[in-house]
Design a protein around this motif. Structure first.
Motif, PDB file in Angstrom:
ATOM      1  N   ALA A  76       2.413 -26.041 -16.949  1.00 35.94           N
ATOM      2  CA  ALA A  76       1.955 -25.446 -18.122  1.00 35.94           C
ATOM      3  C   ALA A  76       0.541 -24.841 -18.027  1.00 35.94           C
ATOM      4  O   ALA A  76      -0.106 -25.091 -16.687  1.00 35.94           O
ATOM      5  CB  ALA A  76       1.670 -26.719 -19.260  1.00 35.94           C
ATOM      6  N   VAL A  77       0.281 -23.739 -18.805  1.00 35.88           N
ATOM      7  CA  VAL A  77      -1.374 -23.464 -18.547  1.00 35.88           C
ATOM      8  C   VAL A  77      -2.319 -24.362 -18.835  1.00 35.88           C
ATOM      9  O   VAL A  77      -2.227 -25.143 -19.609  1.00 35.88           O
ATOM     10  CB  VAL A  77      -1.240 -22.354 -19.828  1.00 35.88           C
ATOM     11  N   ALA A  78      -3.141 -24.369 -18.006  1.00 33.79           N
ATOM     12  CA  ALA A  78      -4.231 -25.315 -17.948  1.00 33.79           C
ATOM     13  C   ALA A  78      -5.652 -24.874 -18.251  1.00 33.79           C
ATOM     14  O   ALA A  78      -6.029 -23.676 -17.620  1.00 33.79           O
ATOM     15  CB  ALA A  78      -4.292 -26.232 -16.709  1.00 33.79           C
ATOM     16  N   PRO A  79      -6.653 -25.626 -19.097  1.00 38.96           N
ATOM     17  CA  PRO A  79      -7.932 -24.825 -19.236  1.00 38.96           C
ATOM     18  C   PRO A  79      -8.727 -25.208 -18.025  1.00 38.96           C
ATOM     19  O   PRO A  79      -9.756 -24.496 -17.756  1.00 38.96           O
ATOM     20  CB  PRO A  79      -8.247 -25.750 -20.367  1.00 38.96           C
ATOM     21  N   ALA A 177      -7.122 -17.033 -13.410  1.00 38.33           N
ATOM     22  CA  ALA A 177      -6.344 -18.038 -14.588  1.00 38.33           C
ATOM     23  C   ALA A 177      -5.629 -18.929 -14.109  1.00 38.33           C
ATOM     24  O   ALA A 177      -4.939 -18.946 -13.208  1.00 38.33           O
ATOM     25  CB  ALA A 177      -5.636 -17.264 -15.479  1.00 38.33           C
ATOM     26  N   LEU A 178      -5.526 -20.145 -14.806  1.00 40.91           N
ATOM     27  CA  LEU A 178      -4.812 -21.375 -14.403  1.00 40.91           C
ATOM     28  C   LEU A 178      -3.440 -21.197 -15.091  1.00 40.91           C
ATOM     29  O   LEU A 178      -3.452 -21.689 -16.224  1.00 40.91           O
ATOM     30  CB  LEU A 178      -5.372 -22.621 -14.789  1.00 40.91           C
ATOM     31  N   GLY A 204      -7.055 -33.689 -11.540  1.00 40.43           N
ATOM     32  CA  GLY A 204      -7.149 -34.114 -12.944  1.00 40.43           C
ATOM     33  C   GLY A 204      -7.301 -32.868 -13.879  1.00 40.43           C
ATOM     34  O   GLY A 204      -7.590 -31.775 -13.492  1.00 40.43           O
ATOM     35  N   ALA A 205      -6.830 -33.063 -15.064  1.00 42.84           N
ATOM     36  CA  ALA A 205      -6.885 -31.858 -16.417  1.00 42.84           C
ATOM     37  C   ALA A 205      -7.299 -32.755 -17.447  1.00 42.84           C
ATOM     38  O   ALA A 205      -6.956 -33.927 -17.823  1.00 42.84           O
ATOM     39  CB  ALA A 205      -5.565 -31.424 -16.362  1.00 42.84           C
ATOM     40  N   PRO A 206      -7.978 -32.245 -18.470  1.00 40.54           N
ATOM     41  CA  PRO A 206      -8.690 -32.313 -19.580  1.00 40.54           C
ATOM     42  C   PRO A 206      -7.426 -32.528 -20.671  1.00 40.54           C
ATOM     43  O   PRO A 206      -7.734 -32.943 -21.851  1.00 40.54           O
ATOM     44  CB  PRO A 206      -9.720 -31.445 -20.002  1.00 40.54           C
TER      45      PRO A 206
END
Length: 226
Positions: A76-79, A177-178, A204-206
């Motif tokens: 999935a797209v990650a910020p 872009a992620l 890690g991801a938010p």
């Protein structure tokens, strides 16, 4: 009495490395003030991988350095993504970690290395396009790198040589872009030389990203992708 003091000093020297390897919470770029302190808000989604780097088993030699790769599938797209690596693993306790066979066989090893990490994204955006041959011909785009981080635990020698990087997606830049896709974490040492020892790598991801997986080989990665 002097003999007793010497014995106690040696005992503390043995205990010190495991204490030095205590791993704190994995925080992202977002900061929050709590009283007089400002902290980095912990990532809500963290995937852990326990591995062992053996001498002369590198995946590639880049600029004279022996590089090893851990492949990462982001569905999935990650910020934002954060990556950190610590060696040796020591007594560090990690829940639900992906554990490689190499780590299991060498978990008691005292070998470790000065970690240096990179994060790259490929031009493979679909899980069904992932293959050993496809990865060899894929284009890789460098996103971030880190050598020493003051936020990471010290090595058994008391040096801040473990690594941590954070990368925020550049939505308007297709190369930065992620997006959904295949990534890889590269690791080596800062100085040219051998890479040998146990390690813990974490991504890690938010935000929660169900289905994000890590593996040392493409075959293992494909087996984990659901």
């Amino acid at each position: 009495m002097k003999r007793l003091i010497l014995i106690l000093a040696l005992a503390l020297a043995v205990v010190a490395p495991s204490q030095a390897q205590k791993l704190g919470k994995f925080g992202g770029l977002t900061e929050k003030k709590i009283g007089p302190k400002t902290i980095k808000v912990p990532y809500t989604d963290v995937v852990s991988y326990l591995g062992y780097a053996a001498k002369d088993t590198e995946d590639e030699v880049i600029d004279g350095k022996k590089f090893y790769f851990i492949y990462l599938w982001v569905p999935a797209v990650a910020p934002e993504l954060g990556v950190r690596m610590m060696s040796p693993v020591g007594k560090t306790s990690v829940k639900d970690a992906i554990t490689s066979d190499d780590y299991t066989a060498n978990a008691e090893s005292e070998d470790y290395f000065d970690t240096y990490i990179t994060l790259e994204r490929s031009d493979i955006f679909s899980a069904d396009k992932i293959s050993a041959e496809g990865v060899k011909s894929a284009k890789w785009f460098s996103l971030a790198k880190n050598d020493d981080s003051s936020e990471m635990p010290k090595t058994p020698r008391g040096t801040k040589y473990n690594s941590l990087l954070r990368y925020k997606s550049e939505v308007g830049n297709p190369l930065k872009a992620l997006t959904v896709g295949l990534y890889r974490i590269g690791f080596t040492t800062y100085k040219k030389g051998e890479v040998k020892g146990t390690f813990l790598a974490q991504v890690g991801a938010p935000v929660e990203i169900p289905g994000i997986v890590m593996a040392k080989t493409i075959e293992e990665l494909k087996a984990q992708i659901k």
